[in-house]
Design a protein around this motif. Structure first.
Motif, short mmCIF file in Angstrom:
data_model
loop_
_atom_site.label_atom_id
_atom_site.label_comp_id
_atom_site.label_asym_id
_atom_site.label_seq_id
_atom_site.Cartn_x
_atom_site.Cartn_y
_atom_site.Cartn_z
N UNK A 462 0.82 -1.21 0.00
CA UNK A 462 0.00 0.00 0.00
C UNK A 462 0.85 1.26 0.00
N UNK A 463 1.90 1.26 0.80
CA UNK A 463 2.73 2.46 0.89
C UNK A 463 3.50 2.72 -0.41
N UNK A 464 3.76 1.66 -1.19
CA UNK A 464 4.54 1.83 -2.41
C UNK A 464 3.71 1.94 -3.67
N UNK A 465 2.39 2.04 -3.55
CA UNK A 465 1.53 2.07 -4.73
C UNK A 465 1.78 3.30 -5.61
N UNK A 466 1.63 3.09 -6.91
CA UNK A 466 1.64 4.20 -7.86
C UNK A 466 0.31 4.21 -8.61
N UNK A 467 -0.02 5.35 -9.17
CA UNK A 467 -1.28 5.47 -9.93
C UNK A 467 -1.30 4.48 -11.09
N UNK A 468 -0.14 4.25 -11.70
CA UNK A 468 -0.06 3.36 -12.86
C UNK A 468 -0.43 1.92 -12.53
N UNK A 469 -0.29 1.52 -11.27
CA UNK A 469 -0.61 0.15 -10.87
C UNK A 469 -2.11 -0.09 -10.76
N UNK A 470 -2.89 0.98 -10.74
CA UNK A 470 -4.34 0.83 -10.57
C UNK A 470 -5.00 0.83 -11.95
N UNK A 471 -5.57 -0.31 -12.34
CA UNK A 471 -6.09 -0.48 -13.69
C UNK A 471 -7.60 -0.29 -13.77
N UNK A 472 -8.20 0.37 -12.81
CA UNK A 472 -9.65 0.53 -12.76
C UNK A 472 -10.12 1.59 -13.74
N UNK A 473 -11.10 1.23 -14.56
CA UNK A 473 -11.75 2.19 -15.45
C UNK A 473 -13.12 2.58 -14.94
N UNK A 474 -13.73 1.67 -14.15
CA UNK A 474 -15.05 1.93 -13.58
C UNK A 474 -15.03 1.71 -12.07
N UNK A 475 -15.86 2.44 -11.37
CA UNK A 475 -16.03 2.28 -9.93
C UNK A 475 -17.52 2.24 -9.64
N UNK A 476 -17.98 1.09 -9.17
CA UNK A 476 -19.40 0.89 -8.86
C UNK A 476 -20.30 1.32 -10.01
N UNK A 477 -19.88 0.95 -11.24
CA UNK A 477 -20.69 1.21 -12.42
C UNK A 477 -20.52 2.58 -13.03
N UNK A 478 -19.65 3.42 -12.48
CA UNK A 478 -19.41 4.76 -13.02
C UNK A 478 -17.97 4.89 -13.48
N UNK A 479 -17.75 5.82 -14.38
CA UNK A 479 -16.39 6.06 -14.87
C UNK A 479 -15.52 6.62 -13.74
N UNK A 480 -14.33 6.05 -13.62
CA UNK A 480 -13.37 6.57 -12.63
C UNK A 480 -12.90 7.96 -13.08
N UNK A 481 -13.08 8.94 -12.22
CA UNK A 481 -12.69 10.31 -12.55
C UNK A 481 -11.27 10.63 -12.14
N UNK A 482 -10.79 10.03 -11.04
CA UNK A 482 -9.41 10.29 -10.63
C UNK A 482 -8.91 9.19 -9.70
N UNK A 483 -7.61 8.98 -9.77
CA UNK A 483 -6.91 8.05 -8.88
C UNK A 483 -5.71 8.81 -8.32
N UNK A 484 -5.58 8.83 -7.00
CA UNK A 484 -4.47 9.58 -6.41
C UNK A 484 -3.73 8.75 -5.38
N UNK A 485 -2.43 8.98 -5.31
CA UNK A 485 -1.59 8.42 -4.24
C UNK A 485 -0.92 9.55 -3.46
N UNK A 486 -1.17 10.79 -3.87
CA UNK A 486 -0.67 11.98 -3.18
C UNK A 486 -1.85 12.92 -2.94
N UNK A 487 -1.87 13.55 -1.77
CA UNK A 487 -2.98 14.44 -1.42
C UNK A 487 -2.96 15.69 -2.29
N UNK A 488 -4.08 16.09 -2.86
CA UNK A 488 -4.10 17.26 -3.75
C UNK A 488 -3.79 18.58 -3.03
N UNK A 489 -4.00 18.63 -1.72
CA UNK A 489 -3.77 19.89 -1.01
C UNK A 489 -2.32 20.25 -0.81
N UNK A 490 -1.46 19.22 -0.70
CA UNK A 490 -0.04 19.50 -0.46
C UNK A 490 0.91 18.53 -1.16
#
Length: 548
Positions: A462-490
């Motif tokens: 979990x600590x070493x995950x990158x966005x590229x490792x996540x192959x999800x295109x849908x989430x609960x039947x909806x299009x995935x809008x974003x995948x993050x491993x870093x907080x957008x605020x900082x």
């Protein structure tokens, strides 16, 4: 997890911690630094452990306190250190051990009057008050001996630098490394003075933490409005460090406030068992709060804090409020009433706090700053005014004074409890009703956190995950809008991953203090959609572990 048969019920005698054995083990058992579980380890909120597990013993506290002294010396921190602790059984022994080392290192230490517990926000406020009044001179810092809401067998140690909040990761890593060096060397470099001599030293001064905090409350809350409302308020300190605060607050401001439980006992035998049957002083748990819930019709509003008073639990006639719900109501109320706050100040939230806050922020036209889990991330933003409020889903928050100064840069339970009373006094309706109004405009989200055991492999994946490792295109039947491993605020790493779609999101991260993996989910489309989110999150985690 199935519900324990004792959930919501008072513990039986055989469920209580053997306090004499716990304290005896603190002094007589010695950890082995060769064992990973027996080393100093700072998680999200300091070092925690139990003397019975050889993870919180006198040798640990000697080593950690000496490391804090080393840190102070190497970073030019020369002001007083505010030292406090809560009512856990291991807190008083650790307090004595810490004082022995601090005084031996020529540190000037401010402590509460004998026998008085000190809450986390009281220490934070004292640090900020001292440093504001002594600008340009030696700055103060603090130590709080507490494991927060953890079970009675646990102990904890937190360090707050001169900014008043939880130490940032770079600081805790420095202290952790130095403390383990001391442990490995059998603490030979640790300076120690016998407790009686340390307590009688001129370097130790008694400080009235309660008066400082209580007298200043009018700077941050509309105390006259609470008093004028005549609201009947009930509070349960859950046997913790907020107990010394409530009667002075009621007396000074003329508030109709009753302390419904004045018991203090390190076994916490008066706290109902949590959902898993453990005694856990969690003021956001309906099981631990069942006694206060049974009294809710006696009061217009009731509330509670955990043992170090950094968390809040709000009880209205309708319910024990979900922390996310109360924080959303808090945002809506504060930014409409604090007219002196800068128009550019925003809402600080951790990435696993409800997206309702994003919707409220949009309504208020206030920026939302999303950071990783841990209140330490809000500290610079509260100081700069970038955030006027910092909050996290685990019922922790603090906010600025009326004129925009930081009040506390650590979580403050009593502050949020009293804010609930101010909100009800001035809005003429309960915080539950305020939140209901928000759901009419923004939808009613379903939120749930699941916990699962997590070994070292899981945590490292979990600590070493990158966005590229996540192959999800849908989430609960909806299009995935974003995948993050870093907080957008900082842009700080979140130690896991968060996946978002239009109607919901999930986040997966390892705990900073326990050997578990946390799966957070929230849906704005109902319970069935929430179950779908959870399935997708678990399926992704399984795939990632199979690939590792």
């Amino acid at each position: 997890m199935s519900l324990h048969p004792h959930a919501g019920q008072l513990p039986t005698p055989d469920m209580l911690t053997d306090v004499p054995s716990l304290v005896s083990a603190y002094y007589t058992d010695f950890p082995s630094p060769a064992e990973a579980s027996q080393r100093v380890s700072f998680g999200t909120s300091g070092h925690r452990g139990s003397s019975l597990d050889l993870s919180f013993n006198e040798e640990h506290i000697y080593a950690i306190t000496q490391a804090v002294c080393d840190y102070r010396a190497s970073h030019g921190i020369k002001g007083p250190l505010f030292l406090g602790g809560d009512s856990h059984a291991l807190s008083q022994p650790a307090f004595r051990s810490a004082l022995e080392v601090l005084v031996a290192n020529d540190v000037h230490v401010f402590i509460a009057p004998d026998g008085e517990y000190t809450a986390t926000p009281v220490i934070s406020h004292a640090i900020l008050s001292w440093n504001a009044g002594n600008a340009g001179s030696a700055q103060a810092d603090g130590i709080i001996i507490t494991p927060s809401h953890n079970p009675p067998r646990d102990g904890g140690f937190k360090y707050n630098p001169p900014h008043g909040g939880p130490a940032e990761t770079a600081v805790t890593r420095w202290i952790e490394r130095r403390a383990n060096e001391h442990l490995e060397a059998s603490n030979r470099a640790v300076q120690i003075m016998h407790y009686r001599a340390a307590r009688q030293s001129s370097r130790v001064k008694v400080y009235d933490f309660t008066a400082r905090y209580v007298d200043d409350l009018a700077d941050v809350l509309d105390m006259p409005a609470i008093a004028a409302s005549g609201l009947s308020l009930g509070v349960d300190p859950l046997g913790g460090a907020s107990l010394p605060l409530w009667e002075p607050i009621a007396h000074k401001y003329g508030i109709a406030l009753s302390v419904v439980n004045q018991e203090v006992d390190p076994s916490f035998r008066f706290v109902p068992c949590d959902k898993d049957g453990k005694i856990r002083m969690d003021c956001s748990s309906p099981y631990a709060m069942s006694r206060l819930l049974s009294l809710r019709d006696r009061f217009d509003l009731a509330f509670a804090c955990d043992p170090d008073a950094d968390r809040h639990g709000i009880v209205t006639h309708e319910e024990l409020m979900n922390p996310n719900h109360f924080l959303a109501a808090t945002c809506w109320y504060l930014f409409r009433t604090r007219t002196q706050w800068s128009k550019g100040s925003g809402i600080g939230k951790t990435l696993v706090t409800s997206a309702m806050l994003d919707r409220v922020g949009e309504e208020l036209q206030r920026p939302v700053v999303e950071v990783p889990v841990g209140f330490k991330w809000f500290v610079p933003y509260l100081h700069s005014g970038r955030c006027a409020l910092g909050c996290e889903e685990s019922a922790g928050a603090s906010f600025l004074t009326h004129d925009g100064r930081p009040w506390s840069t650590d979580k403050d339970g009593p502050l949020l409890c009293l804010l609930a009373a101010e909100m009800m006094a001035k809005e003429g309706k309960s915080p539950s009703a305020v939140y209901a109004g928000l759901t009419e405009r923004h939808g009613a989200p379903c939120y749930q956190r699941l916990d699962a055991p997590a070994d070292t492999k899981v945590r490292n994946v979990l600590k070493g995950l990158t966005v590229e490792q996540v192959d999800m295109q849908e989430l609960a039947g909806e299009r995935v809008e974003s995948v993050i491993t870093h907080a957008p605020g900082n842009e700080a790493p979140i130690g896991g991953i968060k996946v978002m779609a239009r109607s919901g999101w999930f986040a997966v991260r390892p705990s900073g203090t326990e050997p578990i993996c946390k799966v957070y989910t929230e849906s704005f489309a109902g319970e069935e959609h929430l179950r779908h989110l959870q399935k997708d999150a678990i399926d992704l985690l399984d795939r990632l572990l199979q690939q590792a």
